[in-house]
Scaffold this active site. Structure first.
Site, PDB file in Angstrom:
ATOM      1  CD  GLU A 364      -3.272  -1.183   1.650  1.00  0.00           C
ATOM      2  OE1 GLU A 364      -3.778  -0.094   1.940  1.00  0.00           O
ATOM      3  OE2 GLU A 364      -3.782  -2.274   1.938  1.00  0.00           O
TER       4      GLU A 364
HETATM    5  N1  CAA Z   1      -5.775  12.360  -2.795  1.00  0.00           N
HETATM    6  C1  CAA Z   1      -6.376  13.003  -3.851  1.00  0.00           C
HETATM    7  N2  CAA Z   1      -5.732  13.272  -5.006  1.00  0.00           N
HETATM    8  C2  CAA Z   1      -4.428  12.886  -5.107  1.00  0.00           C
HETATM    9  C3  CAA Z   1      -3.758  12.222  -4.065  1.00  0.00           C
HETATM   10  C4  CAA Z   1      -4.484  11.960  -2.871  1.00  0.00           C
HETATM   11  N3  CAA Z   1      -3.915  11.334  -1.835  1.00  0.00           N
HETATM   12  N4  CAA Z   1      -2.489  11.964  -4.449  1.00  0.00           N
HETATM   13  C5  CAA Z   1      -2.359  12.463  -5.689  1.00  0.00           C
HETATM   14  N5  CAA Z   1      -3.549  13.013  -6.078  1.00  0.00           N
HETATM   15  C6  CAA Z   1      -3.833  13.714  -7.350  1.00  0.00           C
HETATM   16  C7  CAA Z   1      -2.922  14.921  -7.502  1.00  0.00           C
HETATM   17  O1  CAA Z   1      -3.477  16.046  -6.865  1.00  0.00           O
HETATM   18  C8  CAA Z   1      -2.859  15.086  -9.007  1.00  0.00           C
HETATM   19  O2  CAA Z   1      -4.031  15.714  -9.430  1.00  0.00           O
HETATM   20  P1  CAA Z   1      -4.021  16.745 -10.689  1.00  0.00           P
HETATM   21  O3  CAA Z   1      -3.664  15.901 -11.879  1.00  0.00           O
HETATM   22  O4  CAA Z   1      -5.440  17.252 -10.731  1.00  0.00           O
HETATM   23  O5  CAA Z   1      -2.996  17.790 -10.365  1.00  0.00           O
HETATM   24  C9  CAA Z   1      -2.890  13.632  -9.501  1.00  0.00           C
HETATM   25  O6  CAA Z   1      -3.491  12.853  -8.441  1.00  0.00           O
HETATM   26  C10 CAA Z   1      -1.529  13.090  -9.806  1.00  0.00           C
HETATM   27  O7  CAA Z   1      -0.743  13.223  -8.632  1.00  0.00           O
HETATM   28  P2  CAA Z   1       0.839  13.017  -8.615  1.00  0.00           P
HETATM   29  O8  CAA Z   1       1.438  13.857  -9.707  1.00  0.00           O
HETATM   30  O9  CAA Z   1       1.334  13.227  -7.235  1.00  0.00           O
HETATM   31  O10 CAA Z   1       0.953  11.486  -9.063  1.00  0.00           O
HETATM   32  P3  CAA Z   1       2.228  10.580  -9.260  1.00  0.00           P
HETATM   33  O11 CAA Z   1       2.081   9.835 -10.518  1.00  0.00           O
HETATM   34  O12 CAA Z   1       3.473  11.386  -9.042  1.00  0.00           O
HETATM   35  O13 CAA Z   1       2.082   9.473  -8.100  1.00  0.00           O
HETATM   36  C11 CAA Z   1       2.279   8.547  -5.893  1.00  0.00           C
HETATM   37  C12 CAA Z   1       1.918   9.752  -6.781  1.00  0.00           C
HETATM   38  C13 CAA Z   1       1.971   9.026  -4.483  1.00  0.00           C
HETATM   39  C14 CAA Z   1       3.734   8.121  -5.992  1.00  0.00           C
HETATM   40  C15 CAA Z   1       1.352   7.346  -6.287  1.00  0.00           C
HETATM   41  O14 CAA Z   1       1.700   6.794  -7.525  1.00  0.00           O
HETATM   42  C16 CAA Z   1       1.374   6.253  -5.232  1.00  0.00           C
HETATM   43  O15 CAA Z   1       0.684   6.346  -4.217  1.00  0.00           O
HETATM   44  N6  CAA Z   1       2.172   5.159  -5.468  1.00  0.00           N
HETATM   45  C17 CAA Z   1       2.126   3.998  -4.601  1.00  0.00           C
HETATM   46  C18 CAA Z   1       1.083   3.021  -5.088  1.00  0.00           C
HETATM   47  C19 CAA Z   1       0.594   2.119  -4.008  1.00  0.00           C
HETATM   48  O16 CAA Z   1       0.426   2.511  -2.860  1.00  0.00           O
HETATM   49  N7  CAA Z   1       0.297   0.872  -4.388  1.00  0.00           N
HETATM   50  C20 CAA Z   1      -0.231  -0.070  -3.462  1.00  0.00           C
HETATM   51  C21 CAA Z   1      -1.159  -1.020  -4.160  1.00  0.00           C
HETATM   52  S1  CAA Z   1      -2.268  -1.919  -3.118  1.00  0.00           S
HETATM   53  C22 CAA Z   1      -1.354  -3.105  -2.359  1.00  0.00           C
HETATM   54  O17 CAA Z   1      -0.361  -2.823  -1.769  1.00  0.00           O
HETATM   55  C23 CAA Z   1      -1.767  -4.510  -2.459  1.00  0.00           C
HETATM   56  C24 CAA Z   1      -2.483  -5.127  -1.339  1.00  0.00           C
HETATM   57  O18 CAA Z   1      -3.291  -5.987  -1.614  1.00  0.00           O
HETATM   58  C25 CAA Z   1      -2.197  -4.847   0.089  1.00  0.00           C
END
Ligand code: CAA
Length: 383
Positions: A364
């Protein structure tokens, strides 16, 4: 600011503790060894209303709140962290994707109510072989065909995949515009072209059922679409914010479980003519670890409370996940060490807890991603 649980919250914790002692403690080490999930106990837990604590009554929940749900994840994870993540993914990641989507009330009744009321199990499909930390790098394709969409692609690391009735699948309608076309669908077990692979073999949380999912021309109706093109990425992010509090609760539960075992052991085990706890080095170590537990609990409950109150909680959730998972890794490692040779043995449970703790720093959003989230929000105004 209130640092005490309400009577209702305490009663819930007591109820979950009784359930855990009766249904999860027996056989927990054997289930870990054999990678067997306690499916009957999970269904029983759902029927007790535990999956719907944080969802409104109109969608099958009880509306009790997010903190009570987090308390329940923490409590089960003290004994069985694999059960804890199955619960968290089911409730935060599947349930959250449907609840926080722009789906209609009818869609939410259809796809959330069975989960919230404990009649069905949910899974969450975001990660792909080439899209892990970079969640935007999706390849899953949703192609419009008449009213329907046809889904093609592969998701990996799907917790609950092999036992899920419903899975949320994130996809792109137009890879050339990336997340601007990201959407989300609920895919149902048994749909033509929807394959769930064999369960993955893991270092920890071994009894949790994790698999890859292959979608080969899976046709889904418009009713299965819960996020329209352009809404999917934010839905995934908002949902993960909630999920990260669930992982933090799981991690804190693991740390508390290991701490309790060590506290008991140090009082009973004698060396050099006195109980181990009379060695000041070990007593001080336990004091430090206890302080770590308290700090982790505070940031966890703060994040859950902010979410429950509808306040911004992205940074608080990332802090909770980072803090609680690092605390779990530290405390379980120290507990194995304090139990010495016994700590390394299966019957003392702390070795399993140490293996279980590791994944909480990874899934996550790795803890490096949590630091990215915290620092981006910290310096957002300076962009
Ligand atoms: N809430 C609302 N909006 C959000 C947000 C949030 N927390 N985070 C980003 N956004 C929005 C931004 O405001 C932006 O909006 P605009 O286009 O309107 O400006 C858009 O989303 C893009 O944001 P970023 O440019 O920050 O996006 P990014 O591509 O740089 O990625 C990241 C950000 C935080 C690295 C994201 O990719 C991330 O969280 N990566 C990790 C993925 C993850 O947690 N995977 C887990 C999968 S589930 C799992 O683990 C399996 C299981 O079964 C347990």
């Amino acid at each position: 600011m209130n640092f005490s649980l309400t009577t209702e919250q305490q009663q819930l914790v007591d109820q979950v503790r009784k359930f855990t002692a009766a249904h999860l403690a027996p056989g927990v080490a054997e289930r870990d060894e054999k990678q067997e999930f306690p499916l009957d106990a999970f269904k029983e837990f759902g029927k007790m209303g535990m999956f719907g604590l944080c969802y409104p009554t109109e969608f099958g929940g009880s509306g009790m709140g997010y903190l009570p749900y987090i308390l329940a994840v923490e409590e089960v994870s003290k004994v069985d962290a694999a059960f804890g993540i199955a619960y968290s993914v089911n409730t935060s990641l599947y349930g959250g994707s449907v609840m926080y989507s722009q789906a209609t009330a009818e869609q939410k009744k259809r796809f959330l109510a069975p989960i919230a009321s404990g009649q069905a199990i949910g899974s969450f499909g975001l990660t792909e072989p080439s899209a892990g930390s970079d969640a935007a790098g999706q390849k899953m394709l949703a192609t419009k065909d008449g009213d329907s969409y046809i889904l093609n692609g592969t998701k990996i690391f799907n917790t609950n995949g092999p036992i899920a009735d419903y899975t949320v699948i994130y996809a792109l309608t137009d890879p050339s515009i990336g997340t601007k076309s990201m959407c989300a669908f609920v895919v149902e077990k048994g749909m033509e072209g929807f394959y769930v692979g064999p369960k993955a073999h893991k270092m920890g949380i071994r009894s949790a059922q994790v698999a890859e999912m292959v979608l080969n021309n899976v046709r889904v109706s418009p009713e299965h679409m819960i996020a329209k093109p352009g809404e999917g990425f934010k839905l995934a992010m908002v949902t993960l914010d909630g999920g990260r509090i669930g992982v933090a609760a799981q991690a804190l539960g693991i740390a508390e479980g290991a701490f309790a075992i060590a506290a008991d052991y140090l009082q009973k085990r004698e060396q050099f003519g006195k109980p181990l706890v009379k060695q000041q080095y070990l007593a001080f170590k336990m004091a430090e670890l206890y302080a770590d537990l308290e700090k982790a609990r505070l940031v966890l409950y703060k994040a859950a409370t902010l979410k429950e109150e509808g306040k911004p909680f992205t940074t608080a959730a990332a802090i909770a996940k980072l803090t609680c998972s690092d605390t779990a890794m530290k405390i379980t490692t120290e507990c194995v060490q304090m139990l010495g040779g016994n700590g390394y043995m299966q019957e003392y449970h702390v070795e399993r807890m140490m293996r279980d703790a590791k994944i909480t720093q990874i899934y996550e959003g790795t803890n490096e991603i949590q630091k990215l989230v915290i620092s981006s929000n910290l310096f957002a105004h300076k962009k």
